[in-house]
Design an enzyme around this catalytic site. Structure first.
Site, PDB file in Angstrom:
ATOM      1  N   GLY A   1       0.830  -1.200   0.000  1.00  0.00           N
ATOM      2  CA  GLY A   1       0.000   0.000   0.000  1.00  0.00           C
ATOM      3  C   GLY A   1       0.858   1.241   0.000  1.00  0.00           C
TER       4      GLY A   1
ATOM      5  N   ASP B   1      -5.423   9.372  14.699  1.00  0.00           N
ATOM      6  CA  ASP B   1      -5.771   9.062  13.307  1.00  0.00           C
ATOM      7  C   ASP B   1      -6.287   7.636  13.173  1.00  0.00           C
ATOM      8  OD1 ASP B   1      -6.103   9.673  10.607  1.00  0.00           O
ATOM      9  OD2 ASP B   1      -4.102   8.966  10.067  1.00  0.00           O
TER      10      ASP B   1
ATOM     11  N   GLY C   1       0.745   5.484   1.163  1.00  0.00           N
ATOM     12  CA  GLY C   1       0.065   6.570   1.841  1.00  0.00           C
ATOM     13  C   GLY C   1       0.726   7.889   1.524  1.00  0.00           C
TER      14      GLY C   1
END
Length: 368
Positions: A27, A141, A29
């Site tokens: 992934g 977060d 970010g």
């Protein structure tokens, strides 16, 4: 100098030690790219997170330093653990952690979750938060993509780049909008660990409903969606708003009634509804704590007060208020990496990444 191997992942240079092989993208970010790999020393799968240009700005340098400090010191079964860290010759930083197969966001988009999984996942999130909050740390977060899960349904909270020591004057617009506590939107200050409970309540609701509870398009729309369920904030909450413009905006809104949760949610489980309602209290002062939530009857199948540890001590993050130049952050980062590997800063010899023996490392290539 340690042996580094170059690989191109999504057009991004991954410069890692030869200890790690079989890189595959996982992934990407805003602050880094994550790949899976095999650790040849342990034969275990790992996740390697590249922090891109960590020394490009003082803000990013501090963010990276903050995350490293947290990962070094937090040791809990429901928090991702750091197994290695190194700086490449090009001065990118790589965090190596255990690899979990998926995250809660992917699970939620794949299929509805059965009750026992919802309970177990929520229990583990709160168990991790109890520990983190006891250290005076706020994650800030929390969202489904930051909740990692393996094939055994073991869960770990990750991405502490925005985390901070609990501070009554904490400021900033931080968490992803859907999971952002109303006190952040209303005041931008004077918030604490209760913001993580709100985010967890939103995640809990999403597990129950199969979709985000408050999918706001912007912060105004987000607040409007929240009030459609919870009604207009109580007067004592409104009076805590510090911004005059925000206060006038909230006071100008039409009054909205609170909707009973049993009318909003598909579930008919009264214990689930009671807990999510306590987590989504408009007033952070009355919001349930992680410790209290763990003892809620909804989590009775998993609750064990003798196996829900707290931190031994508060974290000393006085550096958070420091406004330091990049070079200073870099020196501090190198010091933390040396400390992580239990190596004296006075020595010039570092363990070879490939096994026994030592080699001299350059200033930009700390590794084990």
């Amino acid at each position: 100098m340690a042996d580094f191997v170059n690989a191109s992942i999504f057009g991004t240079l991954f410069q890692i030690t030869s200890r790690y092989v079989n890189l595959e993208p996982v992934g990407m970010g805003a602050f880094g790219l994550v790949c899976s790999a095999k650790d040849q020393l342990t034969s275990s799968p790992v996740a390697i997170k590249k922090i891109m240009k960590p020394f490009s700005t003082p803000v990013l340098s501090k963010r990276t330093y903050r995350e490293l400090k947290l990962l070094k010191h937090i040791r809990h079964e429901n928090i991702i653990s750091l197994s290695d860290i190194f700086i490449s010759p090009s001065e990118d930083i790589y965090f190596v952690t255990e690899l979990l197969g998926t995250d809660l966001h992917r699970l939620l988009t794949a299929r509805p979750l059965e009750k026992q999984f919802i309970q177990y996942f929520l229990y583990q999130i709160l168990r991790g938060l109890k520990y983190v909050h006891s250290a005076g740390v706020v994650h800030r977060d929390l969202k489904p993509s930051n909740i990692l899960v393996n094939e055994n349904c073991d869960l770990k909270i990750c991405d502490f780049g925005l985390a901070r020591i609990q501070d009554p004057q904490m400021t900033g617009y931080v968490s992803t909008r859907y999971y952002r506590a109303p006190e952040i939107m209303l005041t931008w200050q004077k918030y604490d660990v209760a913001v993580d409970i709100w985010s967890t309540g939103c995640i809990f609701a999403e597990m129950l409903e199969g979709k985000p509870l408050f999918p706001g398009k912007d912060h105004v729309n987000q607040f409007s969606i929240i009030t459609e369920l919870l009604g207009t904030p109580p007067d004592d909450v409104i009076q805590t708003i510090c911004s005059e413009n925000t206060l006038r905006f909230v006071q100008s809104l039409p009054k909205k009634p609170r909707i009973p949760f049993n009318e909003k949610f598909k579930t008919n489980d009264p214990l689930a509804l009671d807990l999510v309602e306590k987590m989504l209290s408009f007033d952070p002062r009355t919001r349930i704590t992680a410790s209290q939530a763990l003892a809620h009857p909804y989590l009775a199948p998993y609750h064990d007060p003798n196996d829900e540890p707290v931190a031994a001590e508060q974290f000393d993050w006085s550096f958070n208020d420091a406004d330091l130049p990049i070079d200073t952050w870099k020196v501090m980062m190198y010091s933390e990496i040396l400390d992580f590997h239990h190596i004296s800063q006075d020595g010039d010899q570092f363990l070879n990444a490939n096994g026994p023996g030592t080699e001299q490392a350059s200033d930009s290539s700390f590794t084990v």
